[in-house]
Design a protein around this motif. Structure first.
Motif, short mmCIF file in Angstrom:
data_model
loop_
_atom_site.label_atom_id
_atom_site.label_comp_id
_atom_site.label_asym_id
_atom_site.label_seq_id
_atom_site.Cartn_x
_atom_site.Cartn_y
_atom_site.Cartn_z
N VAL A 45 37.40 38.93 35.20
CA VAL A 45 36.45 38.70 36.30
C VAL A 45 36.42 39.90 37.24
O VAL A 45 35.35 40.38 37.63
CB VAL A 45 36.78 37.40 37.06
N ALA A 86 28.17 37.06 35.42
CA ALA A 86 29.55 36.88 34.94
C ALA A 86 29.80 35.42 34.59
O ALA A 86 30.42 35.11 33.57
CB ALA A 86 30.55 37.37 35.99
N LEU A 128 34.63 42.88 35.53
CA LEU A 128 33.19 42.65 35.45
C LEU A 128 32.53 42.76 36.83
O LEU A 128 31.51 43.43 36.98
CB LEU A 128 32.88 41.28 34.85
N ARG A 129 33.12 42.13 37.81
CA ARG A 129 32.50 42.09 39.14
C ARG A 129 32.62 43.42 39.89
O ARG A 129 31.64 43.92 40.42
CB ARG A 129 33.13 40.97 39.98
N VAL A 186 33.82 31.76 39.41
CA VAL A 186 33.93 33.21 39.29
C VAL A 186 34.27 33.81 40.65
O VAL A 186 35.14 34.68 40.76
CB VAL A 186 32.63 33.83 38.71
#
Length: 161
Positions: A107, A121, A110-111, A132
């Motif tokens: 996470v 996501a 990705l973020r 998330v």
């Protein structure tokens, strides 16, 4: 007919090689963050990236109009999630994100590293956007609470002769 296929195959290969030349470094860094391996010694990250890139190459003709980087990143995240998400036991690796769980690393990468929105996501990982957000917040808090690494030996002050 065969000649046309050969020309199409060569063009596809050149396009893919150009994509890899431009994107492989960033994707390898993302994979290294996911696996929590050191940058200099990252065999799991390299295998993960190789598998994701091979899937992208296999789908290259069908990607017309789609972003190959996005496709490869999704493959990378999916493969990482399949292999590491549910793994139990001691955490491995000594990279910068090693203290996080695989889910938190995924996470966070990705973020924050890749700039994927919460909604994207969440859809990719099969989670709610709120989940998330909570995982990302927890991961950031864990990284901020980490004591700074020792800087090494302190140089001695110069003494006058």
């Amino acid at each position: 007919m065969r000649e046309r296929q050969a020309v199409r195959h060569r063009r596809r290969t050149r396009e893919f090689e150009a994509f890899v030349a431009g994107a492989a470094g960033r994707l390898l860094h993302a994979a290294t963050l996911l696996t929590a391996e050191p940058r200099e010694d990252n065999p799991r990250a390299r295998r993960l990236l190789t598998a994701a890139l091979s899937r992208t190459y296999a789908a290259w003709e069908r990607l017309r109009g789609e972003d190959p980087y996005e496709h490869t990143r999704q493959e990378l995240a999916t493969r990482f999630a399949r292999t590491a998400w549910h793994r139990r036991g001691p955490r491995t690796g000594d990279g910068v994100l090693a203290r996080l769980t695989p889910q938190e690393r995924l996470v966070l990468v990705l973020r924050l590293y890749e700039g994927v929105t919460e909604e994207q996501a969440a859809a990719q990982l099969g989670l709610s956007a709120q989940r998330v957000r909570a995982i990302c917040t927890r991961a950031v808090a864990a990284m901020r609470s980490r004591p700074p690494a020792p800087a090494g030996p302190v140089p001695k002050a110069a003494t006058p002769p």
